[in-house]
Design a protein around this motif. Sequence first.
Motif, short mmCIF file in Angstrom:
data_model
loop_
_atom_site.label_atom_id
_atom_site.label_comp_id
_atom_site.label_asym_id
_atom_site.label_seq_id
_atom_site.Cartn_x
_atom_site.Cartn_y
_atom_site.Cartn_z
N LEU A 360 68.85 -31.24 -6.51
CA LEU A 360 67.49 -31.78 -6.54
C LEU A 360 66.82 -31.41 -5.23
N ASP A 361 65.81 -30.55 -5.30
CA ASP A 361 65.09 -30.09 -4.11
C ASP A 361 63.71 -30.71 -4.10
N ALA A 362 63.47 -31.62 -3.14
CA ALA A 362 62.18 -32.30 -3.04
C ALA A 362 61.35 -31.78 -1.88
N GLY A 363 61.66 -30.59 -1.41
CA GLY A 363 60.92 -30.01 -0.29
C GLY A 363 61.21 -30.78 0.99
N THR A 364 60.17 -31.25 1.65
CA THR A 364 60.35 -32.04 2.88
C THR A 364 60.51 -33.52 2.59
N ASN A 365 60.40 -33.92 1.34
CA ASN A 365 60.54 -35.32 0.97
C ASN A 365 62.02 -35.70 0.85
N GLN A 408 61.20 -39.77 -2.31
CA GLN A 408 60.17 -40.57 -1.66
C GLN A 408 58.95 -39.66 -1.45
N PRO A 409 57.84 -39.91 -2.16
CA PRO A 409 56.69 -38.99 -2.13
C PRO A 409 55.87 -39.12 -0.84
#
Length: 544
Positions: A360-365, A408-409
């Motif tokens: 699961l890749d949420a970028g910088t989140n 966490q957005p």
Amino acid sequence: MRTRSFAFLATCFGAAACGPGLPGNFEGFGDIGEDTDEDTDEDTDDDVGTLDDTGPEPDPSCVDVQLPSQETVVWTDFFDGSHGDDVVAVCGDEGPDYVMTWRAPSQRTYNLVFFPEFGAQLQVHAGAGCGGSFLGCGSSQFPSTFQLDAEAGEEFTFIVNASTSDDFFELDIAPAPDPGLCPFGEIDTLPFSTAGNTSGEGFSFASSCGGLAAPDHAYLFEAPFSGTYRFDTQGSSYDTMLHVFEGSCEQATLLACNDDELDSLDSIIELELAAGQEVTVVVDGYGASSGTYQLHAQFLDSVPEPPACDATALASQETIGVTWSSIESVDDSFAGCSNFTGERRFTWVAPTAGFYDVSLDAGTNPAALALFPEGCEGSFTCEVSTGEAEQVVSMAAGQALFVVAEWQPEVVEAVNLTIAPAESGLGCGEALPSMVPIAIEGTTGSAGNDFEGSCSENPAPEREFWWVAPATGSYRISTNGSAYDTLLYVRDGGCEGSELACNDDSGGDLSSQVNLALQAGQVISIFVDGFQGSGTFELHIDAL
């Protein structure tokens, strides 16, 4: 009035290693044998331990007390200006001093732990009395520690120098810990209660609260949820002590310790743990105390509800991916892995048996990934990361996997969930089937000597294997039945992963054995090595 001895002054005056900055000599409190003397002069005395021990005979007239010649000693006392300043202070400021002698009952390594009330310093000399050869200072942190290699009947002098006019202190002497086997048990349910007896057991753990001179039992625990946990020894029959260390059977990072909570001899620890966090809970004793204990564990927060079982079905293909925005969330029904507010749930059926990488890749989140291989209400594994959470899972053909993706957005970015066959060579060497029990035979003859464990002493060829834990739990890995003196160590992940355990000559024979608490899908690398040579071995993996 005792006569002051200046015999040591001529030997050690001006030597940097004689001061209080001498490094500690006890595992967990300092680096054994590591020389931190950074002087650039031409002095050939590189370390205090190299000083000539053929100096003047010790003067026994300065001695305040002769400690009993026992394997474990716990001595407490108070001293003030009436004791006089009869010994030159090397490990602290000049002031009143208190002198003890002790005769080693056997040939072995002993640990000294010194607890001063007001900052007194400990210095160690050879012989019974003042003026004997200087061996070193206790470490500078609290409690102060020192490791002593002794012959049977050898005498030593321990000098306490007060930095104030008086001080109260405790000095503990105990055999250096035998690492033995860890864990003694596992905290596998909540609430949890068990009873045990530490009498006659090994001295494996200690912390800033104490415990060096007392035998102990260690329990592994993996937090099923994020929140506050309580561990206590209420109902025990002796003066207990508790330590909680990060990781599995390690004492490098102390999370908490406690002695005598609530005006009793029981110990209580309450601390925050993250879901999936592994800790070692140690039942120890004050001083040299041991006996029958009770250990209790409980989760103090509300148990999270299982996730809602409604989910998006993904295509049953070996490689599948889905992308959405970090501001798109179905709901937040599950808090067992994290408290992140973004959540989506998926189901996927493995088309073929094998190992699969779920990421699961949420970028910088921040991201959290929970996998339920037994269905949405079954057990799960959890991985929390600052950007990409990833797990490897073993799947049977047609087996369904329930996935909870959380994030966490904090920033509006794309979130990607990917399932794909795991790359070959997840671990080191040959792959073993993800099952228990396992029993294989082999030989290290003609194998290379490419790796060494922390318990390795002599170069020897080794064989490498990797294995994926089929379920969360405790496992025993051993070389029982091997035809030569084996040595066994295990690393997390691949060839260069962090060492989880290392053992040589377990149970009084030449085989090796380690016990590990592992998560479902965790990859480990197993190294079958030798003490000095090679030969035919047996490798066993069993669930505890």
